[in-house]
Scaffold this motif. Structure first.
Motif, PDB file in Angstrom:
ATOM      1  N   LYS A  25       0.807  -1.229   0.000  1.00  0.00           N
ATOM      2  CA  LYS A  25       0.000   0.000   0.000  1.00  0.00           C
ATOM      3  C   LYS A  25       0.844   1.285   0.000  1.00  0.00           C
ATOM      4  CE  LYS A  25      -3.590  -2.529   0.127  1.00  0.00           C
ATOM      5  NZ  LYS A  25      -3.722  -3.093  -1.217  1.00  0.00           N
ATOM      6  N   VAL A  26       1.606   1.423  -1.041  1.00  0.00           N
ATOM      7  CA  VAL A  26       2.385   2.636  -1.237  1.00  0.00           C
ATOM      8  C   VAL A  26       1.673   3.500  -2.286  1.00  0.00           C
ATOM      9  CG1 VAL A  26       4.560   3.500  -2.183  1.00  0.00           C
ATOM     10  CG2 VAL A  26       4.576   1.620  -0.560  1.00  0.00           C
ATOM     11  N   ASP A  27       1.601   4.816  -2.046  1.00  0.00           N
ATOM     12  CA  ASP A  27       0.841   5.682  -2.952  1.00  0.00           C
ATOM     13  C   ASP A  27       1.703   6.295  -4.060  1.00  0.00           C
ATOM     14  OD1 ASP A  27      -1.730   5.825  -1.303  1.00  0.00           O
ATOM     15  OD2 ASP A  27      -0.178   6.365   0.136  1.00  0.00           O
ATOM     16  N   MET A  28       2.967   6.537  -3.753  1.00  0.00           N
ATOM     17  CA  MET A  28       3.827   7.165  -4.754  1.00  0.00           C
ATOM     18  C   MET A  28       5.180   6.468  -4.791  1.00  0.00           C
ATOM     19  SD  MET A  28       3.186  11.168  -3.981  1.00  0.00           S
ATOM     20  CE  MET A  28       3.560  11.921  -5.509  1.00  0.00           C
ATOM     21  N   VAL A  29       5.790   6.443  -5.973  1.00  0.00           N
ATOM     22  CA  VAL A  29       7.108   5.830  -6.108  1.00  0.00           C
ATOM     23  C   VAL A  29       8.068   6.865  -6.694  1.00  0.00           C
ATOM     24  CG1 VAL A  29       8.443   4.006  -7.222  1.00  0.00           C
ATOM     25  CG2 VAL A  29       6.102   3.553  -6.489  1.00  0.00           C
ATOM     26  N   VAL A  30       9.163   7.094  -5.988  1.00  0.00           N
ATOM     27  CA  VAL A  30      10.231   7.930  -6.534  1.00  0.00           C
ATOM     28  C   VAL A  30      11.321   6.969  -6.987  1.00  0.00           C
ATOM     29  CG1 VAL A  30      11.988   9.645  -6.001  1.00  0.00           C
ATOM     30  CG2 VAL A  30       9.705   9.857  -5.010  1.00  0.00           C
ATOM     31  N   MET A  31      11.622   6.967  -8.274  1.00  0.00           N
ATOM     32  CA  MET A  31      12.525   5.928  -8.758  1.00  0.00           C
ATOM     33  C   MET A  31      13.730   6.461  -9.533  1.00  0.00           C
ATOM     34  SD  MET A  31      11.813   2.483 -10.917  1.00  0.00           S
ATOM     35  CE  MET A  31      11.807   3.113 -12.558  1.00  0.00           C
ATOM     36  N   ARG A  32      14.871   5.873  -9.230  1.00  0.00           N
ATOM     37  CA  ARG A  32      16.065   6.093 -10.065  1.00  0.00           C
ATOM     38  C   ARG A  32      16.487   4.740 -10.622  1.00  0.00           C
ATOM     39  NH1 ARG A  32      21.315   9.541  -8.663  1.00  0.00           N
ATOM     40  NH2 ARG A  32      19.842  11.129  -9.342  1.00  0.00           N
ATOM     41  N   HIS A  33      16.816   4.743 -11.900  1.00  0.00           N
ATOM     42  CA  HIS A  33      17.187   3.490 -12.547  1.00  0.00           C
ATOM     43  C   HIS A  33      18.236   3.782 -13.610  1.00  0.00           C
ATOM     44  CE1 HIS A  33      16.782  -0.446 -14.437  1.00  0.00           C
ATOM     45  NE2 HIS A  33      16.066  -0.821 -13.391  1.00  0.00           N
ATOM     46  N   SER A  34      19.103   2.800 -13.850  1.00  0.00           N
ATOM     47  CA  SER A  34      20.176   3.054 -14.822  1.00  0.00           C
ATOM     48  C   SER A  34      19.693   2.914 -16.269  1.00  0.00           C
ATOM     49  CB  SER A  34      21.342   2.106 -14.561  1.00  0.00           C
ATOM     50  OG  SER A  34      20.857   0.792 -14.587  1.00  0.00           O
ATOM     51  N   SER A  35      18.497   2.358 -16.464  1.00  0.00           N
ATOM     52  CA  SER A  35      18.005   2.201 -17.839  1.00  0.00           C
ATOM     53  C   SER A  35      17.093   3.353 -18.230  1.00  0.00           C
ATOM     54  CB  SER A  35      17.211   0.904 -17.974  1.00  0.00           C
ATOM     55  OG  SER A  35      18.019  -0.187 -17.726  1.00  0.00           O
ATOM     56  N   PRO A  36      17.391   4.021 -19.351  1.00  0.00           N
ATOM     57  CA  PRO A  36      16.492   5.076 -19.823  1.00  0.00           C
ATOM     58  C   PRO A  36      15.108   4.490 -20.087  1.00  0.00           C
ATOM     59  CG  PRO A  36      18.552   5.085 -21.063  1.00  0.00           C
ATOM     60  CD  PRO A  36      18.565   3.853 -20.221  1.00  0.00           C
ATOM     61  N   GLY A  37      14.069   5.188 -19.635  1.00  0.00           N
ATOM     62  CA  GLY A  37      12.707   4.727 -19.905  1.00  0.00           C
ATOM     63  C   GLY A  37      12.132   3.800 -18.850  1.00  0.00           C
ATOM     64  N   ALA A  38      12.923   3.439 -17.833  1.00  0.00           N
ATOM     65  CA  ALA A  38      12.413   2.519 -16.803  1.00  0.00           C
ATOM     66  C   ALA A  38      11.156   3.069 -16.109  1.00  0.00           C
ATOM     67  CB  ALA A  38      13.509   2.204 -15.790  1.00  0.00           C
ATOM     68  N   PRO A  39      11.126   4.361 -15.708  1.00  0.00           N
ATOM     69  CA  PRO A  39       9.911   4.870 -15.068  1.00  0.00           C
ATOM     70  C   PRO A  39       8.722   4.941 -16.035  1.00  0.00           C
ATOM     71  CG  PRO A  39      11.565   6.605 -15.259  1.00  0.00           C
ATOM     72  CD  PRO A  39      12.212   5.343 -15.692  1.00  0.00           C
ATOM     73  N   HIS A  40       9.000   5.149 -17.326  1.00  0.00           N
ATOM     74  CA  HIS A  40       7.925   5.183 -18.321  1.00  0.00           C
ATOM     75  C   HIS A  40       7.288   3.805 -18.436  1.00  0.00           C
ATOM     76  CE1 HIS A  40      10.729   8.403 -19.149  1.00  0.00           C
ATOM     77  NE2 HIS A  40       9.788   9.053 -19.806  1.00  0.00           N
ATOM     78  N   PHE A  41       8.149   2.792 -18.460  1.00  0.00           N
ATOM     79  CA  PHE A  41       7.676   1.403 -18.508  1.00  0.00           C
ATOM     80  C   PHE A  41       6.786   1.117 -17.299  1.00  0.00           C
ATOM     81  CE2 PHE A  41       8.614  -2.784 -16.593  1.00  0.00           C
ATOM     82  CZ  PHE A  41       8.016  -3.611 -17.545  1.00  0.00           C
ATOM     83  N   LEU A  42       7.277   1.531 -16.141  1.00  0.00           N
ATOM     84  CA  LEU A  42       6.553   1.266 -14.905  1.00  0.00           C
ATOM     85  C   LEU A  42       5.198   1.965 -14.888  1.00  0.00           C
ATOM     86  CD1 LEU A  42       7.716  -0.430 -12.675  1.00  0.00           C
ATOM     87  CD2 LEU A  42       8.203   1.655 -11.403  1.00  0.00           C
ATOM     88  N   SER A  43       5.168   3.184 -15.417  1.00  0.00           N
ATOM     89  CA  SER A  43       3.928   3.970 -15.359  1.00  0.00           C
ATOM     90  C   SER A  43       2.808   3.315 -16.165  1.00  0.00           C
ATOM     91  CB  SER A  43       4.185   5.388 -15.880  1.00  0.00           C
ATOM     92  OG  SER A  43       4.408   5.349 -17.271  1.00  0.00           O
TER      93      SER A  43
END
Lengths: 180, 308
Positions: free
Chosen positions: B102-120
Motif C-alpha cells: 500500500k504505497v501511494d507514490m514511487v520515486v525511482m532512479r534506474h540506470s536504464s532510460p525509460g524505466a519509469p515510463h515502462f513502470l507507469s
C-alpha cells in the motif's frame, strides 16, 4: 442565478468602523496584539481593519497574512487542489494576542487549518476570530467567531460572494446556487 | 488551473509551460515553509512514498526524503544493492511487491532510460523519475531553472551555457527541455567527443571553446565528468580536460559581465570547477541544494493532489 445584496460599500464602512471600535475595547493600544489575515480572501478585510486601527490609534500595528493551503483537511478529497498563497508573518507570534481575520465563516474548517498553520510560527497567548459574514447554523466544527460583521442564516447550497477590492465598489452578495 | 496535466513526473518533455509555472509557484511557498521555525506541513500525512533507487544516489535521495518528511508523508527506502534485485527479481515484480504494501507514490532512479515510463504503464501509483540512465532527471532541471528564475527574475531570454559531459548527462537533457520551454536560450559546450551527435536538433547552440561560451552566457551550468558512465576514453586525461574545460577565477575575471555559476553536484574540484569559482559569490550551488527540497516538495504535493 438569484443574488441578494447583504452589504454594500456604505454599510461595510459602518460595519468595519464598529468592528474596529470593538477591537480597541478588547485590545487597547494593540501593543500586545497582532492582526493576521487569512489567505486568500481575508487579507483585504485585514488590510482595511489594520489601516483604520492605525489611523484611530496613531500607532504601528503588526499585520500578517496566513495561508492555510498545506494544513487543509480536504487535500486529496477535492477535485482540484487549492492553489497556495504567500504567508507573511513579519512578527513573533510567541506569547502575543492574535486576531485572525477572514471574510466568511462557514464550516469552520479553514479556521481549524489556520490555527494549525499559525502554531507553526509559535505559541500565541490568545487567539480570537473576526469575520465579516458569519453563516450561522452551518458549522462542521465547534468554532465560533469573537467579532462578527454580520450574521446571516443560509442554506448549505447557498454561497456568499465577497467582492472586496479596498476601493469604492465593495459588495457582499448571497447567491442561490440552485437558480443557476 | 491549479493542477498538473500529468499523473506522473517522468520527464520535462511531457510537462507543459503551465505545469512548470505551477511547480515554481508552489515551490516558492514551500521555500517559505522550510525556512520557518517549524519546517513541516501536514499535507501528505495519509500518503506513503517509496524511494526506489536502483542506482547510487546520495543528494537526490536525501533531498527527496527530506521533501517527503517535510510534507509529513511516510517514507520507505529501497536500494537495489541490498535487495532481491540481486537475486534476479524483475523491475515490475519488485515494484509490485512494494505497492502491495500500500504505497501511494514511487520515486525511482534506474540506470536504464525509460524505466519509469515502462513502470507507469503497469502500475497505478504516481511515479516521480529521479533519474533514468542518461535520459532525464526532471526534478534537477526544475530546481536548476527555479534557481535561475530566483536569481535573474525571469527565464525569458536568459542565456544559459551547459558545460561539460553532455553525452552522459540526464541533467543536460532535462535542463535543455525546461529552459527551452520557458523561453531561455541554451548553448552546450564540451569536447566534441562528449557532445551527442544530434544535440543541435534540440534547438541549442553548440560551442567547443569554453571561453567563448562564458563570454556568451549569463549563466553557466557546469556538469561533472561522469567517469562511471564512460566505457571508453573520451579525452586523453582528466588533467587535459581540466586544462581546456575547467573553469577558474582568472577566466571569470576576463569577462565583461558577472555570470552565475551552477553545478548539480557532486563537484570534482580542480577538474570542471576550481575552488576559487565554486566558493565564490558567483556560485549559487548551495542555493540549488536548498531549492531542491522546495521544488521536490512542490512536485510531490501537486502529484498527490491529483489523486481522487
Amino acid at each position: 442565478m438569484q443574488k441578494k445584496l447583504i452589504l454594500d460599500t456604505h454599510l461595510l464602512h459602518i460595519t468595519v468602523d464598529r468592528l474596529c471600535q470593538q477591537l480597541i475595547e478588547a485590545h487597547g493600544d494593540f501593543s500586545e496584539t497582532a492582526i493576521l489575515g487569512m489567505q486568500p480572501r481575508g487579507i483585504h478585510l485585514a488590510d482595511m481593519i489594520h489601516q483604520k486601527l492605525e489611523e484611530d490609534l496613531k500607532t504601528k500595528i503588526d499585520l500578517g497574512y496566513l495561508d492555510t493551503t498545506f494544513y487543509r483537511d480536504d487535500f486529496r478529497r477535492r477535485d482540484t487542489p487549492v492553489k497556495a498563497n504567500a504567508t507573511k508573518v513579519p512578527f513573533i507570534i510567541e506569547n502575543r494576542n492574535v486576531v485572525l481575520i477572514d471574510d466568511v465563516l462557514f464550516t469552520g474548517r479553514s479556521v481549524r487549518a489556520a490555527l494549525d498553520a499559525m502554531i507553526a510560527f509559535g505559541r500565541p497567548k490568545k487567539v480570537e476570530l473576526l469575520v465579516l459574514v458569519n453563516r450561522k447554523y452551518s458549522r462542521h466544527l465547534p468554532i465560533e467567531p469573537d467579532f462578527i460583521g454580520k450574521d446571516v442564516t443560509t442554506l448549505e447550497s447557498q454561497r456568499v460572494l465577497v467582492e472586496l477590492e479596498g476601493g469604492k465598489h465593495n459588495k457582499i452578495w448571497l447567491i442561490n446556487k440552485e437558480e443557476k | 488551473m491549479s493542477q498538473l496535466s500529468q499523473k506522473h513526473l517522468l520527464g520535462i518533455k511531457n510537462l507543459t509551460e503551465k505545469d512548470i509555472e505551477l511547480i515554481y509557484e508552489t515551490a516558492k511557498t514551500f521555500k517559505d515553509v522550510i525556512n520557518r521555525p517549524i519546517k513541516k506541513v501536514p499535507s501528505l500525512r495519509d500518503i506513503t512514498i517509496a524511494n526506489v533507487f536502483f542506482e547510487n544516489s546520495t543528494r537526490t535521495r536525501l533531498s527527496f526524503e527530506l521533501a517527503e518528511k517535510r510534507l509529513s508523508a511516510d517514507v520507505v527506502n529501497f536500494s537495489s544493492s541490498n535487495s532481491s534485485v540481486k537475486k534476479g527479481e524483475t523491475l515490475l515484480d519488485t515494484v509490485n511487491n512494494i505497492l502491495a504494501m500500500k504505497v501511494d507514490m514511487v520515486v525511482m532512479r534506474h540506470s536504464s532510460p525509460g524505466a519509469p515510463h515502462f513502470l507507469s504503464k503497469h502500475i497505478d501509483a504516481n511515479i516521480v523519475n529521479a533519474g533514468d540512465g542518461t535520459h532525464e532527471h526532471p526534478t534537477q532541471a526544475l530546481l536548476d531553472t527555479f534557481s535561475i528564475l530566483e536569481k535573474h527574475g525571469t527565464l525569458q531570454g536568459v542565456k544559459v551555457a551547459i558545460i561539460g559531459d553532455i553525452l552522459h548527462s540526464r541533467v543536460a537533457i532535462s535542463n535543455i527541455f525546461a529552459l527551452k520551454k520557458m523561453g531561455a536560450e541554451v548553448m552546450v559546450c564540451g569536447p566534441n567527443t562528449l557532445l551527442p551527435k544530434y544535440i543541435s536538433s534540440l534547438g541549442v547552440k553548440v560551442e567547443l571553446d569554453v571561453m567563448k561560451a562564458l563570454h556568451w552566457c549569463d549563466v553557466a551550468n557546469v556538469l561533472r565528468i561522469q567517469l562511471e558512465r564512460q566505457q571508453i576514453k573520451y579525452f586523453p586525461s582528466l588533467r587535459e580536460y581540466s586544462l581546456y574545460y575547467g573553469i577558474n577565477r582568472r577566466m571569470l575575471d576576463q569577462l565583461d559581465k558577472e555570470i552565475t555559476i551552477m553545478h548539480p553536484g557532486p563537484i570534482n574540484r580542480g577538474v570542471e570547477l576550481n575552488s576559487d569559482v565554486a566558493d565564490s559569490d558567483h556560485a549559487i550551488i548551495l542555493d540549488q541544494v536548498e531549492n531542491g527540497v522546495a521544488v521536490r516538495m512542490s512536485v510531490l504535493y501537486l502529484l498527490a493532489g491529483l489523486h481522487n
